[in-house]
Design a protein around this motif. Structure first.
Motif, PDB file in Angstrom:
ATOM      1  N   CYS A  28     -24.209   9.044   3.115  1.00  0.00           N
ATOM      2  CA  CYS A  28     -23.200   9.789   2.661  1.00  0.00           C
ATOM      3  C   CYS A  28     -23.804  10.622   1.406  1.00  0.00           C
ATOM      4  O   CYS A  28     -24.422   9.807  -0.047  1.00  0.00           O
ATOM      5  N   GLY A  29     -24.102  11.702   1.379  1.00  0.00           N
ATOM      6  CA  GLY A  29     -24.010  12.124   0.349  1.00  0.00           C
ATOM      7  C   GLY A  29     -23.830  13.251   0.075  1.00  0.00           C
ATOM      8  O   GLY A  29     -24.024  14.443   1.518  1.00  0.00           O
ATOM      9  N   TYR A  30     -23.403  14.457  -0.946  1.00  0.00           N
ATOM     10  CA  TYR A  30     -23.291  15.637  -1.244  1.00  0.00           C
ATOM     11  C   TYR A  30     -22.393  16.660  -0.017  1.00  0.00           C
ATOM     12  O   TYR A  30     -22.439  17.725   1.026  1.00  0.00           O
ATOM     13  N   ASP A  31     -21.166  15.582   0.686  1.00  0.00           N
ATOM     14  CA  ASP A  31     -19.698  15.861   1.455  1.00  0.00           C
ATOM     15  C   ASP A  31     -20.528  16.490   3.046  1.00  0.00           C
ATOM     16  O   ASP A  31     -20.111  16.068   3.668  1.00  0.00           O
ATOM     17  N   ALA A  85     -17.567   7.955   7.771  1.00  0.00           N
ATOM     18  CA  ALA A  85     -18.084   9.930   6.962  1.00  0.00           C
ATOM     19  C   ALA A  85     -15.906  10.924   6.515  1.00  0.00           C
ATOM     20  O   ALA A  85     -16.588  10.473   5.620  1.00  0.00           O
ATOM     21  N   ARG A  86     -15.553   9.994   7.015  1.00  0.00           N
ATOM     22  CA  ARG A  86     -14.132  10.053   7.668  1.00  0.00           C
ATOM     23  C   ARG A  86     -13.625   9.816   6.030  1.00  0.00           C
ATOM     24  O   ARG A  86     -12.205  11.441   4.895  1.00  0.00           O
ATOM     25  N   SER A  87     -13.536   8.534   5.686  1.00  0.00           N
ATOM     26  CA  SER A  87     -13.297   7.861   4.648  1.00  0.00           C
ATOM     27  C   SER A  87     -13.514   8.097   3.927  1.00  0.00           C
ATOM     28  O   SER A  87     -13.554   7.658   2.356  1.00  0.00           O
ATOM     29  N   ASN A  88     -15.186   8.892   3.881  1.00  0.00           N
ATOM     30  CA  ASN A  88     -16.049   9.132   2.323  1.00  0.00           C
ATOM     31  C   ASN A  88     -15.445  10.521   2.345  1.00  0.00           C
ATOM     32  O   ASN A  88     -16.881  11.146   1.050  1.00  0.00           O
ATOM     33  N   GLY A  89     -14.795  11.320   2.853  1.00  0.00           N
ATOM     34  CA  GLY A  89     -15.065  13.066   2.361  1.00  0.00           C
ATOM     35  C   GLY A  89     -15.595  13.587   2.887  1.00  0.00           C
ATOM     36  O   GLY A  89     -15.609  14.656   2.650  1.00  0.00           O
ATOM     37  N   CYS A  90     -16.702  13.348   3.942  1.00  0.00           N
ATOM     38  CA  CYS A  90     -17.289  14.281   4.495  1.00  0.00           C
ATOM     39  C   CYS A  90     -16.827  15.325   5.733  1.00  0.00           C
ATOM     40  O   CYS A  90     -15.825  15.017   5.535  1.00  0.00           O
ATOM     41  N   VAL A  91     -17.869  16.839   4.717  1.00  0.00           N
ATOM     42  CA  VAL A  91     -16.535  17.116   6.568  1.00  0.00           C
ATOM     43  C   VAL A  91     -18.512  18.250   7.581  1.00  0.00           C
ATOM     44  O   VAL A  91     -17.669  18.549   8.587  1.00  0.00           O
TER      45      VAL A  91
END
Length: 142
Positions: A58-61, A91-97
């Motif tokens: 995960c990085g930059y959303d 991804a969702r739990s890390n705030g990813c779009v």
């Protein structure tokens, strides 16, 4: 100070870090902390041996899926779908779009498209006579 260009025969982790450090500093100064988090979702056999899975970060959303492998004898058993479902949860739990990845023409484009991914880029002749696809899936926001 004058710089010179060198090409090591056997590039090392230190060589990679020499390139990455100024790039990382530049990116952070322009886009903020990428909040990079490695992601590993593993497949293990009855004996506890790691035999495949998903590797990304995960990085930059966005979550980038770098590697996904299911042993050939277990393909078609729903493991790939389960790995990708778990990746979406992470991804969702890390705030990813969204999630993005790449795959070759001879690999799993159709698999990813069935999961809702869409092509956003194609590289022809990689390898020659084949295509390399770049896919993404935006995650619904709650």
């Amino acid at each position: 100070m004058t710089l010179r260009i060198t090409t090591p025969d056997h590039p090392s982790d230190l060589d990679r870090e020499a390139v990455l450090a100024p790039l990382r500093a530049y990116n952070v100064s322009h886009a903020g902390d990428p909040r990079i988090r490695p992601v590993a979702i593993l497949l293990t056999d009855e004996a506890g041996n790691r035999v495949g899975g998903l590797w990304g970060r995960c990085g930059y959303d966005w979550l980038f899926v770098e590697l996904l492998a299911v042993p050939e004898e277990h393909r078609g058993g729903g493991y790939g779908r389960a790995l990708m479902h778990q990746a979406e949860t992470i991804a969702r739990s890390n705030g990813c779009v969204g999630i993005w990845l790449d795959t070759y023409e001879f690999q799993a484009r159709g698999f990813y498209e069935k999961l809702g991914f869409e092509i956003f880029g194609t590289l022809d002749d990689h390898p020659v006579g084949q295509k390399h696809f770049f896919l993404r899936k935006r995650l619904p926001q709650a």
